[in-house]
Design a protein around this motif. Structure first.
Motif, PDB file in Angstrom:
ATOM      1  N   TYR A 117      -2.817   1.856   3.790  1.00 35.37           N
ATOM      2  CA  TYR A 117      -1.661   2.675   4.110  1.00 35.37           C
ATOM      3  C   TYR A 117      -2.057   4.131   4.334  1.00 35.37           C
ATOM      4  O   TYR A 117      -1.602   4.773   5.289  1.00 35.37           O
ATOM      5  N   ASN A 149       0.649   3.877  -2.997  1.00 38.19           N
ATOM      6  CA  ASN A 149       0.315   5.264  -2.674  1.00 38.19           C
ATOM      7  C   ASN A 149       1.341   6.222  -3.272  1.00 38.19           C
ATOM      8  O   ASN A 149       0.984   7.262  -3.841  1.00 38.19           O
ATOM      9  N   THR A 172      -7.439  -1.424  -1.972  1.00 38.33           N
ATOM     10  CA  THR A 172      -7.547  -1.665  -0.534  1.00 38.33           C
ATOM     11  C   THR A 172      -6.203  -1.477   0.164  1.00 38.33           C
ATOM     12  O   THR A 172      -6.127  -0.875   1.243  1.00 38.33           O
ATOM     13  N   ALA A 173      -5.144  -1.976  -0.463  1.00 37.58           N
ATOM     14  CA  ALA A 173      -3.808  -1.802   0.117  1.00 37.58           C
ATOM     15  C   ALA A 173      -3.451  -0.324   0.220  1.00 37.58           C
ATOM     16  O   ALA A 173      -2.926   0.137   1.251  1.00 37.58           O
ATOM     17  N   ARG A 174      -3.752   0.434  -0.835  1.00 41.14           N
ATOM     18  CA  ARG A 174      -3.478   1.874  -0.796  1.00 41.14           C
ATOM     19  C   ARG A 174      -4.297   2.544   0.302  1.00 41.14           C
ATOM     20  O   ARG A 174      -3.780   3.391   1.042  1.00 41.14           O
ATOM     21  N   TYR A 175      -5.565   2.172   0.427  1.00 43.25           N
ATOM     22  CA  TYR A 175      -6.436   2.755   1.452  1.00 43.25           C
ATOM     23  C   TYR A 175      -5.908   2.439   2.856  1.00 43.25           C
ATOM     24  O   TYR A 175      -5.895   3.313   3.732  1.00 43.25           O
ATOM     25  N   GLY A 216       0.809  -1.216   0.000  1.00 49.16           N
ATOM     26  CA  GLY A 216       0.000   0.000   0.000  1.00 49.16           C
ATOM     27  C   GLY A 216       0.838   1.260   0.000  1.00 49.16           C
ATOM     28  O   GLY A 216       0.493   2.256  -0.662  1.00 49.16           O
TER      29      GLY A 216
END
Length: 243
Positions: free
Chosen positions: A188, A167, A183-186, A163
């Motif tokens: 982080y 990002n 989801t991973a970005r969110y 993430g």
């Protein structure tokens, strides 16, 4: 470009990786070891699947007059007869400069060996995330972040590391993210204090119980190393991408 995340080595489908750039992540601790060892002067790192193969490789290199050292773990514990554990803090320049590191770990080296059908395989962790992202910005292939996971299962630490990189990638350009990449970005973006996020993770607490807090602190630092290791698929060795 398209960006995806695979949540553990057990979820790798080798054909899916064809013509894609892969970033293998095992921040606690195999990829952090690889990055640190190469940054501190190791000639190359050879990721091995088994302990037996590791000892055999060391004998082969010894016959060729090539100095090598054995590093790794099983269930986070040092392997009998090895020179190092899987602690990146052990791989100091004084000990490893110009030596080959033969590395065998429970999760990370397995994920690397399962990724060989990818067009390109980079090695990533929190500690070199920005360097990886800067390299990824200049390519056209789709990207897959492979989380090594823990014993085949999802691992919070590798996921938030993915993430973090996603990002960074999306700060300058918009990309087509899969649902799991979004989801991973969110995760982080809403948990930039990485330690606070992963402190309840199973693998984090296994390492903590083994009194490896200094490893945990080091591996959670963001973008402190400015190198990107790459896998040479023909020789199955890892070295630094030349700048």
């Amino acid at each position: 470009m398209n960006i995806d995340v695979i949540i553990s080595a057990d979820h790798i489908k080798e054909e899916y990786l064809e013509n894609k750039t892969v970033v293998v992540i095992d921040m606690l601790r195999a990829t952090s070891v690889i990055i640190t060892a190469l940054a501190n002067g190791a000639k190359e790192v050879i990721p091995m699947l088994t302990v037996e193969e590791s000892f055999k490789k060391k004998m082969e290199l010894s016959k060729l007059g090539i100095p090598s050292l054995l590093g790794g773990e099983r269930r986070a514990v040092k392997i009998e007869g090895f020179d190092f554990t899987n602690s990146p803090l052990e791989y100091t320049k004084e000990k490893i400069d110009q030596k080959v590191i033969i590395l065998s770990t429970t999760n990370g080296t397995r994920a690397i060996n399962l990724s060989l059908k990818a067009k390109k395989i980079l090695i990533g962790a929190m500690i070199n995330a920005n360097a990886v992202v800067e390299l990824l910005k200049n390519q056209e292939e789709d990207i897959v972040f492979i989380n090594s996971g823990t014993n085949g299962e999802f691992s919070m630490d590798d996921f938030i590391c993915s993430g973090y990189m996603i990002n960074l990638l999306c700060q300058s350009h918009e990309h087509n993210l899969s649902d799991i990449a979004k989801t991973a970005r969110y995760i982080y973006a809403n948990n930039s204090d990485v330690v606070q996020y992963i402190k309840n993770a199973r693998h984090y607490n296994v390492l903590k119980a083994l009194n490896l807090e200094e490893d945990l602190k080091y591996c959670c630092k963001k973008s402190i190393v400015d190198i990107v290791p790459i896998v040479n698929k023909s020789s199955k060795t890892i070295s630094i991408i030349s700048k």
